[in-house]
Motif scaffolding. Structure first.
Motif, PDB file in Angstrom:
ATOM      1  N   PRO A   1      12.015 -24.337 -28.817  1.00 54.46           N
ATOM      2  CA  PRO A   1      11.434 -24.532 -27.482  1.00 54.46           C
ATOM      3  C   PRO A   1      12.405 -25.208 -26.510  1.00 54.46           C
ATOM      4  CG  PRO A   1       9.938 -25.288 -29.208  1.00 54.46           C
ATOM      5  CD  PRO A   1      11.250 -25.002 -29.869  1.00 54.46           C
ATOM      6  N   LEU A   2      12.250 -24.844 -25.226  1.00 55.20           N
ATOM      7  CA  LEU A   2      13.131 -25.369 -24.173  1.00 55.20           C
ATOM      8  C   LEU A   2      12.319 -26.217 -23.185  1.00 55.20           C
ATOM      9  CD1 LEU A   2      15.907 -25.392 -22.748  1.00 55.20           C
ATOM     10  CD2 LEU A   2      15.179 -23.340 -21.504  1.00 55.20           C
ATOM     11  N   ILE A   3      12.769 -27.451 -22.991  1.00 57.22           N
ATOM     12  CA  ILE A   3      12.161 -28.377 -22.025  1.00 57.22           C
ATOM     13  C   ILE A   3      13.103 -28.460 -20.827  1.00 57.22           C
ATOM     14  CG2 ILE A   3      11.301 -30.741 -21.678  1.00 57.22           C
ATOM     15  CD1 ILE A   3      11.175 -30.959 -24.796  1.00 57.22           C
ATOM     16  N   VAL A   4      12.541 -28.446 -19.604  1.00 54.88           N
ATOM     17  CA  VAL A   4      13.382 -28.468 -18.397  1.00 54.88           C
ATOM     18  C   VAL A   4      12.834 -29.511 -17.426  1.00 54.88           C
ATOM     19  CG1 VAL A   4      14.199 -27.130 -16.419  1.00 54.88           C
ATOM     20  CG2 VAL A   4      13.951 -26.012 -18.644  1.00 54.88           C
ATOM     21  N   GLY A   5      13.730 -30.284 -16.807  1.00 52.53           N
ATOM     22  CA  GLY A   5      13.274 -31.274 -15.825  1.00 52.53           C
ATOM     23  C   GLY A   5      14.409 -31.716 -14.925  1.00 52.53           C
ATOM     24  N   GLY A   6      14.063 -32.602 -13.987  1.00 56.05           N
ATOM     25  CA  GLY A   6      15.042 -33.186 -13.077  1.00 56.05           C
ATOM     26  C   GLY A   6      15.049 -32.552 -11.708  1.00 56.05           C
ATOM     27  N   GLY A   7      14.539 -33.278 -10.717  1.00 55.76           N
ATOM     28  CA  GLY A   7      14.634 -32.822  -9.323  1.00 55.76           C
ATOM     29  C   GLY A   7      13.673 -31.715  -8.936  1.00 55.76           C
ATOM     30  N   ILE A   8      12.641 -31.496  -9.731  1.00 57.95           N
ATOM     31  CA  ILE A   8      11.666 -30.447  -9.396  1.00 57.95           C
ATOM     32  C   ILE A   8      10.617 -31.062  -8.466  1.00 57.95           C
ATOM     33  CG2 ILE A   8       9.930 -28.862 -10.347  1.00 57.95           C
ATOM     34  CD1 ILE A   8      11.671 -28.930 -12.970  1.00 57.95           C
ATOM     35  N   ARG A   9      10.473 -30.473  -7.270  1.00 57.15           N
ATOM     36  CA  ARG A   9       9.641 -31.124  -6.249  1.00 57.15           C
ATOM     37  C   ARG A   9       8.441 -30.324  -5.791  1.00 57.15           C
ATOM     38  NH1 ARG A   9      14.896 -32.267  -5.305  1.00 57.15           N
ATOM     39  NH2 ARG A   9      15.420 -34.472  -5.228  1.00 57.15           N
TER      40      ARG A   9
ATOM     41  N   ARG B   1       8.752 -19.002 -15.124  1.00 55.64           N
ATOM     42  CA  ARG B   1       9.080 -17.572 -15.202  1.00 55.64           C
ATOM     43  C   ARG B   1      10.478 -17.357 -15.787  1.00 55.64           C
ATOM     44  NH1 ARG B   1       5.692 -13.894 -15.529  1.00 55.64           N
ATOM     45  NH2 ARG B   1       7.005 -12.396 -14.434  1.00 55.64           N
ATOM     46  N   ALA B   2      11.355 -18.347 -15.599  1.00 56.77           N
ATOM     47  CA  ALA B   2      12.718 -18.219 -16.131  1.00 56.77           C
ATOM     48  C   ALA B   2      12.771 -18.515 -17.634  1.00 56.77           C
ATOM     49  CB  ALA B   2      13.665 -19.144 -15.373  1.00 56.77           C
ATOM     50  N   GLY B   3      11.705 -19.140 -18.165  1.00 62.28           N
ATOM     51  CA  GLY B   3      11.685 -19.359 -19.606  1.00 62.28           C
ATOM     52  C   GLY B   3      11.585 -20.798 -20.073  1.00 62.28           C
ATOM     53  N   ALA B   4      11.215 -21.712 -19.168  1.00 60.87           N
ATOM     54  CA  ALA B   4      11.004 -23.100 -19.612  1.00 60.87           C
ATOM     55  C   ALA B   4       9.696 -23.166 -20.394  1.00 60.87           C
ATOM     56  CB  ALA B   4      10.932 -24.029 -18.403  1.00 60.87           C
ATOM     57  N   ASN B   5       9.713 -23.773 -21.574  1.00 67.59           N
ATOM     58  CA  ASN B   5       8.466 -23.917 -22.337  1.00 67.59           C
ATOM     59  C   ASN B   5       7.696 -25.160 -21.919  1.00 67.59           C
ATOM     60  OD1 ASN B   5      10.514 -22.576 -24.709  1.00 67.59           O
ATOM     61  ND2 ASN B   5       8.596 -21.538 -24.184  1.00 67.59           N
ATOM     62  N   ILE B   6       8.420 -26.173 -21.443  1.00 68.12           N
ATOM     63  CA  ILE B   6       7.780 -27.324 -20.812  1.00 68.12           C
ATOM     64  C   ILE B   6       8.562 -27.652 -19.549  1.00 68.12           C
ATOM     65  CG2 ILE B   6       7.258 -29.815 -20.989  1.00 68.12           C
ATOM     66  CD1 ILE B   6       5.518 -28.210 -22.851  1.00 68.12           C
ATOM     67  N   VAL B   7       7.847 -27.794 -18.446  1.00 67.85           N
ATOM     68  CA  VAL B   7       8.468 -28.269 -17.199  1.00 67.85           C
ATOM     69  C   VAL B   7       8.015 -29.713 -17.002  1.00 67.85           C
ATOM     70  CG1 VAL B   7       8.603 -27.954 -14.703  1.00 67.85           C
ATOM     71  CG2 VAL B   7       8.509 -25.955 -16.205  1.00 67.85           C
ATOM     72  N   VAL B   8       8.994 -30.595 -16.747  1.00 64.80           N
ATOM     73  CA  VAL B   8       8.714 -32.030 -16.620  1.00 64.80           C
ATOM     74  C   VAL B   8       8.942 -32.474 -15.173  1.00 64.80           C
ATOM     75  CG1 VAL B   8       9.272 -34.335 -17.508  1.00 64.80           C
ATOM     76  CG2 VAL B   8       9.666 -32.323 -18.948  1.00 64.80           C
ATOM     77  N   VAL B   9       7.964 -33.171 -14.600  1.00 67.74           N
ATOM     78  CA  VAL B   9       8.128 -33.686 -13.230  1.00 67.74           C
ATOM     79  C   VAL B   9       7.749 -35.163 -13.187  1.00 67.74           C
ATOM     80  CG1 VAL B   9       7.452 -33.459 -10.809  1.00 67.74           C
ATOM     81  CG2 VAL B   9       7.658 -31.412 -12.228  1.00 67.74           C
TER      82      VAL B   9
END
Ligand code: 1GP
Length: 257
Positions: free
Chosen positions: A204-212, A222-230
């Motif tokens: 699994p891929l977790i993505v975060g940082g600067g998402i507003r 849609r790009a494939g993040a399994n978890i988006v962190v805000v």
């Protein structure tokens, strides 16, 4: 010291990966949020259908971690996942721990040193441990995490290096990969990099940082993040939680991404 560790959160992350779906995590920094505010945050997260509360920060000056988690849990069953800036942030009050190894950096202390020092605490904590290959990506501004870790971030326009780094983490047995542009990043991780990494790893891929914005959350899913962190954006406007969680669901899956 029981070998029977809970694997609930990792099982959920693996299911998201298998179904090419995404979840949404709110990041609470105990230095920036008072324990008294956690119940309100929990109600917002419950109503929005948030998947995880991540808790952590680069500094932890306030020492309110345990109270923050307890207050949140008094109002919510949403799993609490530690995203620690240091071993001092490991607490048994959470459900799971992202056991971060900073694989984008070349600082041995953050690759193995702090892990050795904190191993007895982690073992005794009873936490679900999710071994995570942590990749800091250049977000356009020097972020706290890159300063504190004394490492250079991975260049934002080099998805191939990101993929090789993620592959190395996967080959070492990491359970998950986290692409992070750093808290308050000017430029979040690009969809090109997310897609490249997500399409080519099996964890699994977790993505975060600067998402507003909810739109950015949608695009990351849609790009494939399994978890988006805000974190930051929600600290400024907690009502964004609802729209961001909704954007995650609207993305449905990234089958055709
Ligand atoms: C940082 O990925 C997290 O480590 C969240 O970043 O606070 O910018 O949302 P933001």
């Amino acid at each position: 010291m029981s070998p029977e560790r809970n694997t609930m959160v990792l099982s959920q992350l693996k299911a998201l990966k298998a179904q090419r779906r995404s979840g949404f995590a709110v990041l609470a920094d105990p230095d920036k949020i008072a324990p008294a505010e956690m119940q309100y945050l929990a109600r917002l997260c419950n109503d929005a259908g948030v998947d995880y509360l991540f808790v952590g920060g680069s500094l932890l000056m306030a020492h309110q971690m345990d109270q923050c988690i307890q207050r949140f849990k008094s109002e919510s069953d949403i799993p609490v996942v530690l995203f620690p800036g240091s071993p001092a942030q490991v607490t048994p009050f959470a459900d799971a721990l992202l056991y971060l190894s900073l694989i984008s950096g070349r600082n041995p202390d953050l690759l193995i040193g702090q892990h050795v020092a904190s191993a007895p605490i982690v073992k005794a904590s009873g936490l679900e441990v999710i071994s995570t290959g942590y990749i800091i990506v250049d977000g356009g501004v020097p972020t706290t995490v890159s300063y504190m870790s004394n490492t250079a971030p991975l260049p934002a326009d080099k998805p191939d290096i990101a993929l090789c780094t993620a592959w190395a983490g996967e080959l070492q047995g990491k359970h998950a990969i986290y692409l992070d542009a750093g808290s308050g990043a000017q430029q979040p991780v690009s969809e090109e990099m997310i897609r490249k990494v997500s399409n080519n790893i099996s964890v699994p891929l977790i993505v975060g940082g600067g998402i507003r914005t909810p739109e950015k959350v949608y695009d990351n899913c849609r790009a494939g993040a399994n978890i988006v962190v805000v974190g930051n954006a929600i600290e400024r406007d907690p009502l964004l939680i609802r729209d961001m969680a909704q954007a995650t669901r609207a993305a449905h899956n990234y089958q055709d991404a």
